[in-house]
Design a protein around this motif. Structure first.
Motif, PDB file in Angstrom:
ATOM      1  N   UNK A   1       0.879  -1.254   0.004  1.00 30.87           N
ATOM      2  CA  UNK A   1      -0.075  -0.038  -0.011  1.00 30.87           C
ATOM      3  C   UNK A   1       0.677   1.117   0.048  1.00 30.87           C
ATOM      4  N   UNK A   2       2.113   1.073   0.510  1.00 30.14           N
ATOM      5  CA  UNK A   2       2.913   2.255   0.670  1.00 30.14           C
ATOM      6  C   UNK A   2       3.851   2.424  -0.878  1.00 30.14           C
ATOM      7  N   UNK A   3       3.097   3.332  -1.743  1.00 32.77           N
ATOM      8  CA  UNK A   3       4.005   3.361  -3.157  1.00 32.77           C
ATOM      9  C   UNK A   3       5.127   4.176  -3.239  1.00 32.77           C
ATOM     10  N   UNK A   4       5.269   5.163  -2.035  1.00 28.33           N
ATOM     11  CA  UNK A   4       6.224   6.124  -2.083  1.00 28.33           C
ATOM     12  C   UNK A   4       6.111   7.236  -3.024  1.00 28.33           C
ATOM     13  N   UNK A   5       6.944   7.816  -3.451  1.00 27.34           N
ATOM     14  CA  UNK A   5       6.971   8.987  -4.475  1.00 27.34           C
ATOM     15  C   UNK A   5       6.376   8.495  -5.854  1.00 27.34           C
ATOM     16  N   UNK A   6       5.798   9.430  -6.292  1.00 28.37           N
ATOM     17  CA  UNK A   6       5.105   9.267  -7.604  1.00 28.37           C
ATOM     18  C   UNK A   6       6.078  10.155  -8.835  1.00 28.37           C
ATOM     19  N   UNK A   7       6.615   9.878  -9.707  1.00 26.67           N
ATOM     20  CA  UNK A   7       7.169  10.919 -10.598  1.00 26.67           C
ATOM     21  C   UNK A   7       6.554  11.710 -11.554  1.00 26.67           C
ATOM     22  N   UNK A   8       6.832  12.865 -12.130  1.00 25.28           N
ATOM     23  CA  UNK A   8       6.423  13.575 -13.071  1.00 25.28           C
ATOM     24  C   UNK A   8       5.650  12.750 -14.300  1.00 25.28           C
ATOM     25  N   UNK A   9       6.326  11.654 -14.422  1.00 25.70           N
ATOM     26  CA  UNK A   9       5.768  10.902 -15.851  1.00 25.70           C
ATOM     27  C   UNK A   9       4.925   9.586 -14.953  1.00 25.70           C
ATOM     28  N   UNK A  10       4.580   9.743 -13.866  1.00 22.55           N
ATOM     29  CA  UNK A  10       3.790   8.634 -13.038  1.00 22.55           C
ATOM     30  C   UNK A  10       4.792   7.336 -12.559  1.00 22.55           C
ATOM     31  N   UNK A  11       5.812   7.567 -12.661  1.00 25.20           N
ATOM     32  CA  UNK A  11       6.852   6.365 -12.046  1.00 25.20           C
ATOM     33  C   UNK A  11       6.486   6.134 -10.545  1.00 25.20           C
ATOM     34  N   UNK A  12       6.152   5.014 -10.276  1.00 24.04           N
ATOM     35  CA  UNK A  12       5.920   4.441  -8.859  1.00 24.04           C
ATOM     36  C   UNK A  12       7.103   4.020  -8.007  1.00 24.04           C
ATOM     37  N   UNK A  13       7.411   4.981  -7.022  1.00 24.52           N
ATOM     38  CA  UNK A  13       8.705   4.637  -6.428  1.00 24.52           C
ATOM     39  C   UNK A  13       8.999   2.925  -5.972  1.00 24.52           C
ATOM     40  N   UNK A  14       7.957   2.461  -5.285  1.00 25.70           N
ATOM     41  CA  UNK A  14       8.104   1.242  -4.839  1.00 25.70           C
ATOM     42  C   UNK A  14       8.524   0.129  -5.822  1.00 25.70           C
ATOM     43  N   UNK A  15       8.137   0.477  -7.301  1.00 25.06           N
ATOM     44  CA  UNK A  15       8.321  -0.276  -8.248  1.00 25.06           C
ATOM     45  C   UNK A  15       9.624  -0.327  -8.821  1.00 25.06           C
ATOM     46  N   UNK A  16      10.253   0.923  -8.839  1.00 20.67           N
ATOM     47  CA  UNK A  16      11.516   1.218  -9.619  1.00 20.67           C
ATOM     48  C   UNK A  16      12.650   0.701  -8.371  1.00 20.67           C
ATOM     49  N   UNK A  17      12.339   0.950  -7.257  1.00 24.52           N
ATOM     50  CA  UNK A  17      13.037   0.597  -6.095  1.00 24.52           C
ATOM     51  C   UNK A  17      13.448  -1.029  -6.226  1.00 24.52           C
ATOM     52  N   UNK A  18      12.414  -1.635  -6.539  1.00 21.14           N
ATOM     53  CA  UNK A  18      12.598  -3.017  -6.550  1.00 21.14           C
ATOM     54  C   UNK A  18      13.484  -3.394  -7.625  1.00 21.14           C
ATOM     55  N   UNK A  19      13.164  -2.886  -8.626  1.00 17.14           N
ATOM     56  CA  UNK A  19      13.940  -3.211  -9.989  1.00 17.14           C
ATOM     57  C   UNK A  19      15.569  -2.953  -9.656  1.00 17.14           C
ATOM     58  N   UNK A  20      15.838  -1.868  -9.014  1.00 18.81           N
ATOM     59  CA  UNK A  20      17.127  -1.503  -8.605  1.00 18.81           C
ATOM     60  C   UNK A  20      17.529  -2.208  -7.705  1.00 18.81           C
ATOM     61  N   UNK A  21      16.757  -2.894  -6.868  1.00 19.85           N
ATOM     62  CA  UNK A  21      17.449  -3.618  -5.537  1.00 19.85           C
ATOM     63  C   UNK A  21      17.633  -5.230  -6.290  1.00 19.85           C
ATOM     64  N   UNK A  22      16.911  -5.615  -7.196  1.00 22.28           N
ATOM     65  CA  UNK A  22      17.089  -6.851  -8.001  1.00 22.28           C
ATOM     66  C   UNK A  22      18.321  -6.710  -8.818  1.00 22.28           C
ATOM     67  N   UNK A  23      18.544  -5.866  -9.554  1.00 24.60           N
ATOM     68  CA  UNK A  23      19.812  -5.695 -10.271  1.00 24.60           C
ATOM     69  C   UNK A  23      20.930  -5.502  -9.276  1.00 24.60           C
ATOM     70  N   UNK A  24      20.876  -4.740  -8.269  1.00 24.08           N
ATOM     71  CA  UNK A  24      22.102  -4.691  -7.493  1.00 24.08           C
ATOM     72  C   UNK A  24      22.542  -6.332  -6.812  1.00 24.08           C
TER      73      UNK A  24
END
Length: 235
Positions: free
Chosen positions: A56-79
């Motif tokens: 339920x905690x999405x974090x910040x939302x970007x100007x273009x609609x990026x949801x922080x929780x989703x991109x955080x996970x992408x970067x975490x998995x790549x790391x």
């Protein structure tokens, strides 16, 4: 050995035994020193990677609609993949979009934080890394930033190495890390850093953060800082 035998024989004949032996020992030591330094073994070191927010905690939302929780996970998995390749043992606080709480929990945010803390405690890690994306009222703010726990020399050392790497390879504005008052830094006594990979409130940077190339660039820079941190320790 064969080579050493003839070197000694030659040295005796010419009266330069001590000098040749010293040169041989010096060159041999230098060679093995280089091999030992360039083949650091990270096996045995454990890192917990925390993908900020979730559920339920999405974090910040970007100007273009990026949801922080989703991109955080992408970067975490790549790391994680990058570190596992080098022999680190890695545990994630979350592996998917779900938050770390039960639907019946009254205070889901508190339950989520407690769950992350328990994962860290159970893992007994050498390092905790929390991945986030930044946001600010000014759309001009940009650049990755690394934070450490106040008063913790190890956390500062690791954060500084990561930030210098981000500064060198990703044009981060600052070359030094900053003190951060965040739950993931303060919830345990383990060495911990929090990385804000960029600003979702900056349209240009948000678009960059969503590209595979820039994600890899950030992850590579963070990894280099981590390798330097552990490479300077007895392993």
């Amino acid at each position: 050995n064969f080579i050493m035998y003839y070197m000694v024989k030659l040295a005796k004949k010419n009266g330069y035994l001590i000098i040749i032996l010293l040169i041989f020992v010096g060159v041999t030591s230098l060679y093995y020193g280089i091999v030992e330094t360039t083949n650091l073994n990270y096996n045995g070191f454990k890192i917990v990677i925390d993908a900020g927010h979730g559920g339920r905690d999405g974090g910040s939302v970007g100007v273009e609609g990026t949801i922080e929780k989703e991109i955080n996970l992408e970067y975490a998995l790549a790391l994680k993949n990058k570190l596992v390749e080098k022999g680190f043992r890695v545990e994630l606080t979350r592996k998917d979009d779900n938050g770390l709480y039960s639907l019946t929990d009254r205070n889901k945010k508190l339950s989520d934080m407690n769950a992350r803390f328990k994962i860290i405690q159970r893992s007994n890690p050498n390092l905790v890394i929390s991945i986030h994306m930044n946001s600010f009222t000014s759309s001009t703010a940009r650049g990755a930033m690394t934070y450490f726990r106040k008063g913790d020399a190890a956390s500062k050392s690791c954060a500084d190495l990561i930030q210098k790497s981000l500064h060198s390879y990703c044009n981060a504005k600052f070359s030094s890390s900053k003190v951060g008052d965040y739950y993931m830094l303060n919830c345990s006594y383990y060495t911990a850093v929090l990385i804000e990979c960029g600003f979702l409130s900056n349209r240009e940077e948000e678009l960059m953060l969503n590209t595979e190339a820039y994600k890899n660039q950030i992850v590579d820079a963070v990894s280099k800082g981590i390798f330097l941190y552990f490479g300077n320790r007895d392993i």
